[in-house]
Design a protein around this motif. Structure first.
Motif, PDB file in Angstrom:
ATOM      1  N   THR A   1      44.045  44.233  33.184  1.00 19.91           N
ATOM      2  CA  THR A   1      42.797  43.970  33.904  1.00 19.91           C
ATOM      3  C   THR A   1      43.043  43.185  35.184  1.00 19.91           C
ATOM      4  O   THR A   1      42.462  43.485  36.235  1.00 19.91           O
TER       5      THR A   1
ATOM      6  N   CYS B   1      44.795  45.427  37.785  1.00 22.33           N
ATOM      7  CA  CYS B   1      43.854  46.335  38.444  1.00 22.33           C
ATOM      8  C   CYS B   1      43.034  45.611  39.511  1.00 22.33           C
ATOM      9  O   CYS B   1      42.736  46.178  40.574  1.00 22.33           O
ATOM     10  N   GLU B   2      42.684  44.360  39.253  1.00 19.33           N
ATOM     11  CA  GLU B   2      41.956  43.571  40.244  1.00 19.33           C
ATOM     12  C   GLU B   2      42.792  43.340  41.495  1.00 19.33           C
ATOM     13  O   GLU B   2      42.264  43.297  42.609  1.00 19.33           O
TER      14      GLU B   2
END
Length: 237
Positions: free
Chosen positions: A223, A226-227
């Motif tokens: 996560t 991906c940021e």
């Protein structure tokens, strides 16, 4: 080491002769998760895999599987300790049958493994291999050979599976199938996945390790990767 970590790499340095390839690489693989090992060509991904399995003896640092130090062991002993590998290019035995390829790799199950694998388990997991069990392995399609390579590694009953570029050389329509196989394996085994296909890697990964020039430039949950993907893009291509 964190209680849910099964593989710990700390300050790993690796060399090819006088060439320094990996620089103080550190990461942990949590139990029954997938760690995607990413980076452009030449970043050190396969060298990292080779160092873990012992193919590259010129290395220093800590390599620990479930509390057992591996860095001074031979590849054979590392395999017996519970590291399985699906190497780049699959490297099946092309003149042997599918069944023979699987049987030759068998090792007894280990205490603490999430699942035990025998021939009937591989055939249940890969019905296509059961259909072709008497077929010469070299005559299989690229996707079927990849299934066989994964099945052969599972027959060693590993605690950790190293997958080096499993989508390489398979037809585009098979890439999704490879991803499905990895996703189905996640509840049973911890996986380090080296993969150039970013969408495939991120579809199955829980955590990401990004290398560039043999150094870690990102390590963390998918996560967060991906940021930060836009700012990390220069390390991927």
């Amino acid at each position: 080491m964190a209680t849910n970590s099964i593989l710990k790499i700390q300050d790993l340095n690796a060399f090819y002769g006088d060439s320094h390839i990996l620089y103080d690489v550190s990461f942990e693989l949590k139990k029954d998760t997938v760690l995607a090992l990413l980076g452009r060509n030449g970043a050190g991904k396969t060298t990292c895999i080779s160092s873990i399995i012992g193919f590259l003896p010129e290395r220093s640092g800590l390599i620990e599987l479930d509390g057992l130090a591996l860095q001074k062991l031979s590849p054979e002993k590392i395999c017996h300790a519970g590291i399985g590998i699906v190497p780049q290019g699959r490297r099946i035995f092309p003149s042997q049958s599918v069944k023979e390829n699987l049987e030759v790799a068998y090792q007894a199950p280990r205490a603490g493994s999430s699942r035990q694998w025998a021939l009937e388990d591989i055939f249940q997991f890969f019905p296509r291999l059961q259909e072709r069990q008497n077929q010469v392995a070299g005559s299989l399609s690229g996707g079927e050979q990849q299934m066989l390579a994964i099945g052969r590694a599972l027959m060693t009953n590993p605690k950790v599976l190293l997958l080096d570029e499993p989508s390489e050389g398979v037809a585009p329509q098979i890439v999704k199938e490879v991803g499905n196989i990895i996703a189905q394996l996640k509840p049973f085994i911890s996986i380090v996945l080296v993969e150039q296909n970013l969408s495939l890697a991120l579809s199955v990964a829980d955590d990401v390790l990004l290398l560039n020039g043999g150094r870690v430039v990102f390590a963390g949950p998918k996560t967060l990767f991906c940021e930060k993907q836009n700012e990390l893009q220069s390390h991927l291509s």
